[in-house]
Design an enzyme around this catalytic site. Structure first.
Site, PDB file in Angstrom:
ATOM      1  N   GLU A 184      37.868  17.800  -9.226  1.00 52.18           N
ATOM      2  CA  GLU A 184      38.958  18.771  -9.280  1.00 52.18           C
ATOM      3  C   GLU A 184      39.616  18.783 -10.650  1.00 52.18           C
ATOM      4  OE1 GLU A 184      42.794  20.354  -6.753  1.00 52.18           O
ATOM      5  OE2 GLU A 184      42.054  18.323  -6.373  1.00 52.18           O
ATOM      6  N   GLU A 279      45.455  23.817   0.392  1.00 53.90           N
ATOM      7  CA  GLU A 279      46.241  22.744  -0.219  1.00 53.90           C
ATOM      8  C   GLU A 279      47.491  23.332  -0.873  1.00 53.90           C
ATOM      9  OE1 GLU A 279      45.116  18.613  -2.112  1.00 53.90           O
ATOM     10  OE2 GLU A 279      44.848  20.230  -3.550  1.00 53.90           O
TER      11      GLU A 279
END
Length: 303
Positions: A184, A279
């Protein structure tokens, strides 16, 4: 909202994993629809006002609302019993388990793999081995990895080589089990090493393993570089997982500047079968805020 806060919330919510009941069928009826076109994954706590603190009840509620996946950043911090019960619940409902964070003690928020120091590679290897067992219990495939902060005493290319070397060792552990670490790129602070699409794609290609792919978090990428649809296309071969969050604010679709209807439509047109992790937080509060979040996804998914 920082990943650390998500993990803290997940662990705290886990204490009440088996303590509440979910909304009645009558109350759910106005919102319950068929599954979404794309596979959106919610977190522990997303529906706690409607379903209670029990994550298993939240999973059932999410299923009833049309969701078919969850994420749980703090899964590695849960007890073995909790991991198994979540996995069993997902299997019973035919739902998918999304990412959990592979690092057990938040070492990825400090200077780490970029240094080339053996202590950080050892932590990576240890956590990958533990993640294999966790994944078996909760039926997971993907796990989030963040290489750490920029090491200012080393040139960038040396740091990149150190990260690639460490990730190859992790991929060697995961690959025989069909598991995938997803890297990420983040926007939380300028000290982070991994920040951009082209950089992440380059690292994935250099690791050269089906067990090392790109977690394209659209909130972070909007902040770092924008041009979301074109960058998704450019990175498509290396994208293993997607995450959602509108900007500014990191909340649900339609809360900020991003046109998630068009983004989701484009992703769907590419025949994406993977998970899109939710998220993010939500702009509303209580039961009404959670229902507004569901409506935002229904509206964004209507194409």
């Amino acid at each position: 909202m920082l990943r650390r806060k998500f993990m803290q919330q997940s662990v705290m919510a886990g204490a009440g994993l088996f303590t509440a009941s979910h909304l009645s069928a009558k109350d759910r009826a106005p919102y319950a629809e068929k599954p979404f076109k794309l596979n959106y994954a919610f977190h522990d706590g997303t529906f706690e006002n409607n379903a209670g603190a029990n994550f298993l009840d939240q999973i059932q509620f999410g299923y009833d609302m049309g969701f078919r996946a969850i994420e749980d950043n703090g899964m590695m911090s849960r007890s073995v019993d909790e991991q198994k019960k979540i996995g069993d619940k997902l299997a019973k409902l035919g739902m998918s388990m999304g990412v959990f964070v592979i690092t057990s003690d938040n070492w990825h928020w400090r200077t780490s793999l970029t240094t080339g120091k053996q202590e950080w590679t050892d932590k990576m290897i240890k956590d990958c081995k533990e993640a294999v067992e966790v994944a078996k219990r909760c039926n997971a495939k993907w796990m989030t990895v963040v290489p750490g902060n920029y090491e200012r005493s080393l040139p960038l290319d040396y740091q990149t080589a150190n990260v690639i070397t460490a990730l190859r060792k992790g991929a060697e552990i995961l690959e025989p089990h069909g598991l995938v670490m997803v890297l990420e790129a983040l926007s939380d602070n300028p000290d982070l090493f991994l920040r951009h699409t082209d950089q992440t794609v380059m690292v994935c290609k250099a690791v050269n393993s089906p067990s090392c792919k790109f977690l394209f978090d659209m909130y972070h990428m909007q902040r770092n570089e924008g041009n979301i649809i074109n960058n998704i296309d450019a990175a498509w071969d290396e994208i293993g997982y997607l995450q959602i969050g509108d900007n500014p604010g990191r909340n649900e679709p339609y809360s900020g500047e991003m046109n998630y209807h068009n983004i989701f439509k484009h992703i769907h047109s590419k025949d994406y079968k993977g998970i899109l992790g939710m998220e993010h937080g939500m702009t509303g509060k209580g039961k009404e805020g959670e229902m507004a979040l569901i409506k935002a996804y229904r509206d964004s998914d209507d194409f």
